[in-house]
Write a protein that holds these residues in place. Structure first.
Motif: not given
Length: 457
Positions: A243-249, A277-284, A289-294, A415-416
């Motif tokens: 929630a924090h990492d999504l809220r900031t960008p 840059e913030e959109v790219l951060l959200l995408q990363r 999260l997708r990689t970890l869930s897989l 550092s993003g």
């Protein structure tokens, strides 16, 4: 809670009924066995005593007369010459055979004057006088019914045995009930703990009182409860971090858009670049999260092939060479070209090593070095990323592979990074049946070590 107590009462009831039935059946069986045994043995004793007196009398008659003639009449006419019981005064229970196998005192199936076969004679008791067999006593009929005195003796003996069996059964039942409380106590505690967990309180622990199956069950429950509690805490922490990492960008993007919409800020190339840059951060973050869930679901696809360790290290070094030069850090590769190959997904492993090198660059000052190394050890190949940077404090070292863990929370904004890099690295390495660990000395640097099975074609 009521259902758990009802369950335990049900178990106690079943246990009590089982003990009661077992004790009751045991008492009945003991009573029947005791009665049968007592009557059988008493009848045997009576028969043996009657036979002994009968033999004594007829032997005495033979000693005085030297013949069996007139014995039957003598036995019936001597009421005071034998034992105290009626069946001792008559020969009605026994037959007598002379030395030639001829019946001289008849009774039951044996008739006077009959010659008996050898197989019947062998079942009798021989009468000897001066070392010579003068006759054989055969039991013709079972002993008569018990007289009142004998019946009272048998009844008293049987009653005593039954009372003893009842006492033993009652004692066993009481001891069993006391022990059942001890046996069922761990189940009661487990039921209460499980009920509490069902209500949402996952941090439960029961006492381990024994080392038997119930003790192992309690130990397994405690481990499960601790793991669930830890997983729940990590889930809560991860949810808060996401929630924090999504809220900031999103706050930055929405702030710029709102300001440019109402005219407070003018759209400029620099502001659009910041939002991008913030959109790219959200995408990363979403991709991480997708990689970890897989990986958690065991569905992380790997396109494996035989790859030389030197080749993979050179590829990573080439990707970061310019960034290292810009930071004033020397980036080198040390690996023997003759090392065994690795059966890996090269793209995924480049992702892992790239993450480690990127972390090293962020914490290695200018004038220091980062070395990518490979070596063979015990049918494994070790890939190392070694830097001479700031190092990691000892208390942070065990946690660096946890999701969203950052020793310095400000690193995300500076550092993003998402805080998932090392967690993803561990998941990818473990998907290759390998391990990843870290060694660090504060002020001297850190070494990340990946151990993978050597590939044998």
């Amino acid at each position: 809670m009521l259902r758990s107590f009802t369950l335990m009462r049900s178990l106690t009831f079943k246990w009590t009924v089982t003990l009661l039935l077992t004790s009751l059946i045991g008492v009945i069986l003991v009573g029947i066995f005791a009665y049968r045994t007592t009557v059988t043995q008493f009848d045997r004793l009576r028969s043996e005593q009657a036979e002994a007196i009968f033999m004594e009398n007829v032997t005495h008659y033979y000693e005085e007369n030297g013949t069996w003639d007139g014995l039957e009449t003598w036995l019936k006419g001597e009421p005071d010459s034998v034992g105290p019981h009626d069946y001792f005064r008559s020969p009605d229970q026994f037959a007598l055979v002379d030395a030639d196998g001829v019946v001289v005192v008849d009774h039951g199936p044996f008739h006077k004057g009959d010659s008996l076969p050898e197989d019947i004679l062998t079942e009798g008791t021989p009468i000897s006088l001066d070392g010579e067999t003068i006759g054989i006593v055969l039991t013709a009929m079972p002993p008569p019914e018990l007289d009142p005195t004998e019946q009272r003796y048998v009844d008293g003996t049987t009653q005593a045995l039954i009372i003893g069996a009842l006492g033993a059964g009652s004692t066993a039942l009481v001891i069993g009930l006391l022990l059942s409380r001890q046996f069922l106590r761990p189940l009661t505690e487990l039921t209460a703990a499980i009920t509490a967990m069902r209500a949402g309180n996952l941090d439960q622990k029961v006492n381990i009182r024994t080392q038997d199956e119930l003790g192992l069950l309690a130990q397994a429950f405690n481990e499960m409860s601790a793991n669930l509690h830890q997983a729940n805490q990590l889930r809560k922490q991860m949810t808060a971090d996401i929630a924090h990492d999504l809220r900031t960008p999103l706050t930055i993007i929405s702030g710029y858009l709102e300001a440019m919409t109402d005219g407070t800020l003018k759209p400029t190339q620099e502001r659009f670049k910041t939002m991008s840059e913030e959109v790219l951060l959200l995408q990363r973050l979403v991709e991480d999260l997708r990689t970890l869930s897989l990986a958690d679901a065991g569905e992380l696809k790997l396109m494996c092939a035989a790859v030389a360790p030197r080749e993979i290290l050179d590829r990573v070094a080439a990707s970061f060479q310019e960034a290292a030069s810009s930071a004033g850090v020397m980036l080198a590769v040390e690996a023997d070209a003759a090392l065994p190959s690795l059966w890996i997904d090269s793209e995924r492993m480049v992702q892992v090593l790239g993450n480690l090198v990127a972390n090293a660059l962020r914490h290695t000052p200018s004038g220091s070095s980062i070395t990518l190394m490979a070596q063979e050890k015990s049918e494994q190949v070790e890939l190392r990323v070694q830097d001479t940077g700031a190092g990691i404090v000892p208390e942070d070292l065990p946690k660096i592979f946890d999701r969203f863990y950052r020793s310095d929370p400000s690193r995300q904004t500076e550092s993003g990074e998402s805080g998932l890099g090392l967690a993803i690295a561990r998941s990818i390495v473990e998907a290759h049946r390998g391990t990843i660990t870290a060694e660090s000395t504060l002020g001297q640097g850190t070494t990340m070590i990946i151990r993978l099975p050597a590939y044998k074609a």
